[in-house]
Design a protein around this motif. Structure first.
Motif, short mmCIF file in Angstrom:
data_model
loop_
_atom_site.label_atom_id
_atom_site.label_comp_id
_atom_site.label_asym_id
_atom_site.label_seq_id
_atom_site.Cartn_x
_atom_site.Cartn_y
_atom_site.Cartn_z
N GLY A 234 0.83 -1.21 0.00
CA GLY A 234 0.00 0.00 0.00
C GLY A 234 0.87 1.26 0.00
N THR A 235 0.21 2.40 -0.19
CA THR A 235 0.93 3.68 -0.17
C THR A 235 1.61 3.84 1.19
OG1 THR A 235 -0.97 4.48 -1.37
CG2 THR A 235 0.65 6.13 -0.69
N ILE A 236 2.85 4.27 1.16
CA ILE A 236 3.59 4.41 2.41
C ILE A 236 3.28 5.77 3.03
CG2 ILE A 236 5.91 4.40 3.42
CD1 ILE A 236 6.74 2.52 1.11
N GLU A 261 11.92 -1.41 -0.34
CA GLU A 261 11.19 -1.19 0.91
C GLU A 261 9.72 -1.10 0.59
OE1 GLU A 261 12.95 0.88 3.94
OE2 GLU A 261 14.73 1.45 2.81
N HIS A 262 8.92 -1.85 1.32
CA HIS A 262 7.48 -1.75 1.07
C HIS A 262 6.68 -2.12 2.31
CE1 HIS A 262 7.03 -6.15 0.76
NE2 HIS A 262 8.15 -6.16 0.07
N GLN A 269 3.20 -3.16 9.41
CA GLN A 269 4.33 -4.05 9.09
C GLN A 269 4.99 -3.64 7.78
OE1 GLN A 269 3.43 -8.13 8.11
NE2 GLN A 269 5.19 -8.90 9.25
N HIS A 270 6.30 -3.74 7.74
CA HIS A 270 7.07 -3.31 6.57
C HIS A 270 8.18 -4.31 6.26
CE1 HIS A 270 5.01 0.50 7.32
NE2 HIS A 270 5.36 0.32 8.58
N GLU A 271 8.77 -4.14 5.08
CA GLU A 271 9.88 -5.03 4.72
C GLU A 271 11.01 -4.25 4.05
OE1 GLU A 271 9.24 -8.94 2.70
OE2 GLU A 271 10.73 -8.20 1.28
N LEU A 272 12.21 -4.73 4.29
CA LEU A 272 13.38 -4.14 3.65
C LEU A 272 14.22 -5.26 3.06
CD1 LEU A 272 15.69 -1.47 5.16
CD2 LEU A 272 16.70 -3.56 4.34
#
Ligand code: ADP
Ligand code: MG
Length: 696
Positions: A234-236, A261-262, A269-272
């Motif tokens: 989704g939009t950050i 990165e999203h 929750q996020h990911e790198l």
């Protein structure tokens, strides 16, 4: 110059800095050390240390530290300044080769699993020149391995380096058999994708469970979770975007290839994901990344949660260990090639992985085992606790054709003969990947997906490298002795598939039917950490690590004890925190609300008998029931915690703590129901809704 280009690696004593700052001869020796592991003599070390110091001081550094990865799972450092008195009462800035190469530290404050008591409490840190020194917070960081006085590994880097050496040795034998004489080293490469949560610091500060354990021990579900799939990609949000920009900048300065990165599936929750690099460096970089995620978050009024399961009811966080092997000539050995020879070599490496993963599935499971990761594995958000390999239909069909001596392409009616045929082209389209497999082939690498988000990736790579080295050794023995390699290659592939196809599974790994089938195939389903650890010291595992000089039996015993203790300690802290919260905050809050309900019902009835007080009386009755039940559970947990103290065997203790964990789950259900029945003003903690949706 572009700003990113300018800052990238600006704080790293990397090859380009070495080329510039070191005398030509010293630079050459350093390169040889980095590439081929050649030892450095003290004279060279002095020259390097001096150049490092001058460079670091230019960049504003005042201190240096040996940076290591003890068995705590996090990193450790002890800072010393460069200062040294001169004869005029002033100071000079000094840093010797000796200080660079070796550090002494008190090992007794780090977990050593009993190794230390047999020797002295002293421990040593030894410079690892294969991972670049860097500057962070005005300190020159020197990546080091950490060992006991007797030379035993009491860290995660030492065995990782040993395992890389083991696989280098065996892989070199294989590539030589295939005529690649120009290859002088084979290194494993890793790209670890990292998931994490961000929560608002002010809310975090009001949750003792987050502060002490990194996860919420209680908390009723928010009305909304991840069911709309609206967070993934989704939009950050602007605040998160600013955090990510800052983070990237800090990572880039340290030469970490932060790339993607999203937003992840769960709210908050996020990911790198970084671009892959040599395993040793990738491991150091992942440790630094986890550290910077936390420090950069703090600057933005946020807290980064690296725990595997911070919130019940939404996905937890994992880490994907993308793994491959490449030669110093730049060839990825898991890349299917264009020529028959390349293909045969590819298939040999592929089969080595298949056999190793099947034979050492227990060790792979153990390498990702922790109290925190037990919450994720097998709960339909992460792979099950059963290890299996996804190859994809086409590669599977190729291996199947070789195994059964049938044509791969039925139209052609021709048998696939390794060494003669280029492998049939198969689509390396990665858009339709199986995302439920614990161990998936993704075109030119394997992706091991069972790791927890807080794991040190060294653990699983030690196992992968060593197990695959063992099989490569066996394959190389068979091939080196052969006059004609082709039939041997054919048989190695055929037999590997025949003997190990139980580990191959292309279907949905989250499906319950798979677990049943897996068990009938004889695959291990080690659901919890204690169950998994019980296999660590099996004879075949001790032999594996000893054969490849990665762990001695004593080192394994020590590690096993540390892992059991780690598990028990985590659950002990969680249990104490939960009891404190329930007895100190929850029950008193619920009792106040119950009194409020009782007062309310009483006074309303005084005004008029006709006023309906069903809400008050029913809620009161239910709260009274659950509260009594919860209180009695706290007493049961208390008692069990007390009883555990008398258990001295670490394994038995861990199994007892596993029961405490189950009791905590029961208690949690009661507390969460009380939360839904209690007026918000009375509840002592920020809710799931606030924590998960509170960052704006
Ligand atoms: P995803 O799994 O999300 O689809 P990608 O396939 O793009 O993502 O890559 C995932 C990770 O795999 C990245 O960190 C990437 O650098 C890494 N990777 C790619 N090639 C290799 C390799 N040869 N060895 C190790 N890791 C690799
Ligand atoms: Mg991935």
């Amino acid at each position: 110059m572009n700003k990113v280009k300018e800052i990238f690696g600006s704080m790293v004593f990397d090859n380009s800095v070495m080329r510039e700052k070191l005398p030509k001869e010293t630079y050459k020796i350093m390169q040889n050390t980095i590439q081929n592991g050649k030892r450095l003599d003290s004279e060279v070390a002095n020259v390097v240390a001096n150049a490092m110091k001058d460079w670091a001081i230019e960049k504003g550094a005042t201190h240096f530290t040996h940076w290591f990865q003890p068995m705590t799972g996090i990193t450790a450092e002890k800072h010393d300044s460069f200062i040294s008195p001169d004869t005029d009462g002033k100071i000079i800035m000094e840093f010797s080769g000796k200080e660079l190469v070796k550090g002494e530290s008190d090992a007794s404050s780090f977990p050593s699993g009993g190794i230390r008591s047999t020797f002295e409490a002293r421990g040593y840190t030894a410079w690892d020149p294969t991972s670049y020194a860097f500057i962070k917070d005005n300190t020159l960081y020197i990546p080091t391995a950490f060992c006991s006085y007797g030379g035993e590994a009491i860290d995660k880097k030492t065995p990782l380096l040993r395992s890389m050496e083991a696989i280098n040795k065996q892989a070199l034998r294989i590539v030589k058999i295939f005529g690649n004489d120009n290859v002088t080293s084979v290194k494993t490469t890793v790209g670890p994708e990292q998931e994490y949560f961000l929560v608002d610091k002010t809310l975090y500060d009001r949750r003792p469970d987050l502060i002490f354990t990194g996860r919420t021990l209680i908390g009723a579900k928010a009305p909304k979770g991840q069911e709309l799939d609206d967070h993934y990609y989704g939009t950050i949000k602007p605040r998160i975007k600013e955090f990510m920009n800052d983070l990237d900048e800090e990572l880039w300065k340290l030469g970490i290839l932060a790339k993607t990165e999203h937003n992840e599936a769960a709210p908050a929750q996020h990911e790198l994901a970084p671009i892959f690099t040599t395993t040793n460096i990738a491991t150091d970089h992942n440790q630094l990344t986890m550290n910077l995620l936390q420090t950069v978050a703090a600057k933005h009024g946020l807290v980064c949660l690296l725990h595997e399961k911070p919130f019940a009811g939404v996905n937890g966080s994992g880490k994907h260990n993308n793994w491959s092997l490449s030669t110093n000539t730049g060839v990825n050995l898991l890349e299917p090639g264009e020529t028959p020879y390349e293909n045969a070599q590819f298939l040999i490496f592929l089969c080595a992985v298949i056999k190793a993963v099947d034979e050492y599935q227990d060790l792979l499971r153990i390498s990702v085992a922790s109290a925190s990761n037990d919450h994720r594995l097998g709960s339909n958000e992460a792979p099950p606790a059963v290890v299996s390999i996804f190859l994809g239909e086409e590669l599977w069909a190729i291996l199947n054709a070789i195994e059964t001596d049938t044509p791969y392409d039925t139209k052609e009616k021709e048998l696939l003969r390794i060494g003669v045929h280029a492998m049939p082209r198969f689509a390396k389209d990665t858009t339709d990947r199986n995302r439920t497999s614990p161990f998936a082939f993704t075109g030119n690498k394997f992706e091991f997906r069972m790791l927890g988000s807080s794991a040190n990736i060294a653990e699983c790579n030690i196992v992968l490298n060593t197990a695959i080295a063992e099989v490569l050794n066996e394959f190389a023995n068979a091939l080196e002795g052969a006059d004609d390699c082709e039939p041997v290659i054919h048989d190695l592939i055929k037999n590997t598939i025949k003997d190990h196809k139980r580990i191959l599974f292309n279907g949905n790994g989250y499906d319950d039917d798979w677990i049943k089938e897996a068990e009938s195939r004889g695959l291990l389903n080690l659901r919890t950490t204690p169950e998994a650890l019980a296999r660590f010291l099996d004879e075949k595992n001790v032999t594996l690590f000893a054969n490849n000089k990665v762990f001695s039996e004593a080192e394994m015993r020590a590690r096993c004890e540390i892992m059991y203790q780690g598990y028990s300690k985590v659950i002990n802290i969680e249990a104490l925190t939960m009891l404190d919260m329930v007895k100190g905050d929850v029950i008193p809050a619920v009792r106040s609300y119950m009194k409020q309900l009782a007062d309310c019902a009483f006074s309303m009835k005084q005004i008029s008998k006709n006023i309906d007080v069903t809400y008050e009386t029913e809620t009161l009755a239910r709260l009274s029931d659950i509260c009594a039940h919860a209180y009695s559970m706290t007493k049961d947990i208390d008692k069990k915690l007390c009883d555990i103290k008398s258990i001295s065997d670490e394994k038995e203790k861990a199994f007892a703590y596993k029961e405490i964990n189950d009791m905590m789950l029961e208690l949690r259900k009661l507390v969460d129901e009380m939360e839904t029945l209690t007026a918000k003003d009375y509840w002592p903690y920020p809710s799931y809704a606030e924590l998960l949706f509170g960052v704006r």
